[in-house]
Design an enzyme around this catalytic site. Structure first.
Site, PDB file in Angstrom:
ATOM      1  N   LYS A   1      -3.935  22.072   4.136  1.00 44.04           N
ATOM      2  CA  LYS A   1      -2.569  22.020   3.616  1.00 44.04           C
ATOM      3  C   LYS A   1      -2.574  21.051   2.447  1.00 44.04           C
ATOM      4  O   LYS A   1      -2.486  19.839   2.608  1.00 44.04           O
ATOM      5  CB  LYS A   1      -1.597  21.558   4.705  1.00 44.04           C
ATOM      6  CG  LYS A   1      -0.167  22.093   4.565  1.00 44.04           C
ATOM      7  CD  LYS A   1       0.562  21.614   3.330  1.00 44.04           C
ATOM      8  CE  LYS A   1       1.081  20.197   3.474  1.00 44.04           C
ATOM      9  NZ  LYS A   1       1.853  19.765   2.251  1.00 44.04           N
TER      10      LYS A   1
ATOM     11  N   GLU B   1      -6.805   8.018   6.449  1.00 47.88           N
ATOM     12  CA  GLU B   1      -6.991   7.036   5.374  1.00 47.88           C
ATOM     13  C   GLU B   1      -5.622   6.903   4.730  1.00 47.88           C
ATOM     14  O   GLU B   1      -5.137   7.821   4.082  1.00 47.88           O
ATOM     15  CB  GLU B   1      -8.046   7.523   4.380  1.00 47.88           C
ATOM     16  CG  GLU B   1      -8.575   6.396   3.501  1.00 47.88           C
ATOM     17  CD  GLU B   1      -7.871   6.332   2.163  1.00 47.88           C
ATOM     18  OE1 GLU B   1      -6.997   5.441   2.011  1.00 47.88           O
ATOM     19  OE2 GLU B   1      -8.182   7.138   1.290  1.00 47.88           O
TER      20      GLU B   1
ATOM     21  N   CYS C   1      -5.572   4.844  -3.858  1.00 46.54           N
ATOM     22  CA  CYS C   1      -5.364   3.995  -2.682  1.00 46.54           C
ATOM     23  C   CYS C   1      -6.206   2.728  -2.728  1.00 46.54           C
ATOM     24  O   CYS C   1      -5.874   1.732  -2.095  1.00 46.54           O
ATOM     25  CB  CYS C   1      -5.673   4.782  -1.416  1.00 46.54           C
ATOM     26  SG  CYS C   1      -7.338   5.488  -1.375  1.00 46.54           S
TER      27      CYS C   1
ATOM     28  N   GLU D   1       3.333  -1.397  -1.119  1.00 49.28           N
ATOM     29  CA  GLU D   1       2.511  -0.521  -1.948  1.00 49.28           C
ATOM     30  C   GLU D   1       3.393   0.175  -2.987  1.00 49.28           C
ATOM     31  O   GLU D   1       4.309   0.915  -2.635  1.00 49.28           O
ATOM     32  CB  GLU D   1       1.799   0.519  -1.088  1.00 49.28           C
ATOM     33  CG  GLU D   1       0.851   1.405  -1.890  1.00 49.28           C
ATOM     34  CD  GLU D   1       0.115   2.416  -1.024  1.00 49.28           C
ATOM     35  OE1 GLU D   1      -1.061   2.690  -1.316  1.00 49.28           O
ATOM     36  OE2 GLU D   1       0.719   2.928  -0.074  1.00 49.28           O
TER      37      GLU D   1
END
Length: 487
Positions: free
Chosen positions: A182, A258, A292, A391
């Site tokens: 997906k 992750e 990331c 973040e």
């Protein structure tokens, strides 16, 4: 039916049981170029019906030719996938930059070549693996064998679509599993082409499937909840990972995550400042900061702080923001309007929190369309400011001075995240000491993003669950079975 690349992009359809197909209800959504806000094509919008079809195809394929295929043949297929990716590198790089807004040089030199290498690496690695055996005196011998975990759901992010999708798919196939992928709804194009490449390389029908769509109440939720999906691997935002974990709990699926990061760069005064600056420009702003692993919290020992900030600001001002297909561009467009506005909101918040914008701070001049943000350096924020702790996932970094080693370690570890960290020092003992104390899954000393694919990759705390890379990938994508033989 093959995908057809046009001047603007491709229409993206589901790939189920070896064939491209529309949604059962013919529903679609529009894919937009973030660099100019123009339409790239339509995307089939999948849901429960398409996920059911894809999972059923994957489950059938588990017990077909894929199951009995010799290891060497499966390895050749993986290598062929990597070869075909390289053959179509220019096409794939172009689609990746159209979808994401990243500079074409980045797609061409990192994203697509690394995607091919992921398959080449695991094609070799899978043929060299062993397990373990134990002799119990003269009574028995125990030995372990690996079996595929089954049907695996691969849910992929939008920042490095091809690179991170292949990082999952290659070991998934190497271990003998079947996959339902997906892709992120914002970046569907390279995943669509990858399915075609897999078939051309010899992957049997049903082994690799792609269903496009959204997350909640859509394809993503249907995939995570499906009782015949044995494992889910996800790269993305932490809150989404929490939702997936709740959805997967009823069927006790294996999970590999992750997730987010707020990664520190720790710069000691004894380091080589020129080398630090050259790498920090990359670790701060590459891919518009939408990585990331980007080092977005920069801590500099006070003796070097002023010099570092002055030179860092000067180098940052040299970065060209612009058209992803201009060879001079270093900073492309953000992924889309929603994320663009979110990052701009953090820049306003930084001002409210008392931060000083040393460079950047908003949309560059001269852009009527597209989601562009200047690379931004913020100083004078408190260690507990939201822009320091949360973040942002854009071309935005904070720089904070420190005096003592213990002080900076405490500040670095005072975070819900623990993905990666970079430590800069020429003191060997300090390097080992600090690396051991920093709470993160990946530590780089005097470098950044230097990867050996055999090593464990993943985060601590809210940055992830499990590890990927080499044997660590096979720990997730296979089940280990012990067999005891009485002698």
């Amino acid at each position: 039916m093959k995908t057809v690349t046009t001047a603007t992009g491709i229409d993206c359809r589901h790939f189920i049981n070896g064939q491209y197909r529309d949604s059962e209800n013919n529903k679609t959504f529009i894919n937009t170029n973030p660099a100019n806000e123009e339409v790239l094509g339509s995307v089939a919008e999948g849901g429960k019906e398409e996920i059911d079809l894809a999972v059923a195809a994957a489950k059938r394929a588990l017990n077909g030719r894929w199951k009995t295929m010799p290891l060497t043949e499966r390895s050749k297929i993986l290598r062929k996938i990597g070869d075909l990716i390289l053959e179509r590198k220019d096409e794939l790089a172009r689609l990746e930059s159209l979808d994401t807004g990243k500079p074409i040089w980045l797609s061409s030199t990192i994203d697509i070549p690394r995607a091919a290498y992921n398959f080449h690496f695991f094609a070799d690695y899978m043929t060299t693996m062993g397990t373990e055996a134990y002799q119990h005196d003269d009574v028995a011998i125990n030995y372990a064998v690996r079996k595929p975990v089954g049907v695996v759901g691969l849910i992929n992010p939008w920042n490095l679509p091809m690179l991170l999708l292949t990082w999952k798919l290659a070991p998934c196939l190497a271990a003998g599993n079947t996959a339902v992928m997906k892709p992120a709804e914002w970046t569907p194009m390279t995943a669509t082409v990858l399915a075609e490449i897999c078939k051309e390389a010899g992957v049997p029908d049903g082994v690799v499937n792609v269903v496009h769509g959204f997350g909640p109440d859509s394809a993503g939720a249907a995939l995570t909840e499906h009782p015949d999906v044995d494992a889910i691997t996800f790269t993305g935002e932490t809150s989404t990972g929490t939702a997936i974990m709740k959805a997967a709990a009823n069927s006790l699926k294996k999970l590999s995550y992750e997730l987010g990061g707020k990664n520190p760069n720790i710069i000691f005064a004894d380091s080589d400042l020129d080398e630090v600056l050259e790498t920090t420009i990359k670790s701060s702003f590459i891919n518009q900061g939408e990585v990331c692993l980007c080092g977005s919290r920069i801590y500099v020992e006070r003796a070097a702080y002023d010099e570092f900030v002055e030179k860092f600001v000067a180098k940052t001002k040299e970065l060209v923001v612009g058209d992803p297909f201009d060879e001079n561009t270093k900073i492309g467009a953000m992924i889309g309007k929603e994320h663009y506005e979110r990052v701009l909101g953090y820049l306003e918040l930084a001002r409210e929190e008392g931060g000083t914008i040393r460079t950047g701070g908003g949309r560059p001049e001269g852009f009527e369309k597209g989601y562009y943000i200047e690379p931004t350096i913020i100083t004078d924020l408190d260690r507990n400011a939201r822009c320091v702790r949360e973040e942002i996932f854009g071309p935005v970094v904070t720089v904070i001075p420190f005096d003592l080693e213990d002080e900076v370690i405490a500040q670095v570890n005072d975070s819900h995240y623990g993905l990666s960290a970079s430590i800069w020092t020429n003191d060997l003992r300090r390097a080992h000491r600090v690396a051991n104390e920093v709470e993160a899954g990946i530590i780089w000393v005097n470098t950044w993003f230097l990867r050996d694919l055999r090593t464990p990759f993943g985060g601590m705390k809210q940055s992830g669950i499990g590890r990927e890379g080499g044997m660590h990938s096979f720990e997730f994508y296979s089940e280990l079975k012990n067999i005891c033989i009485k002698l």
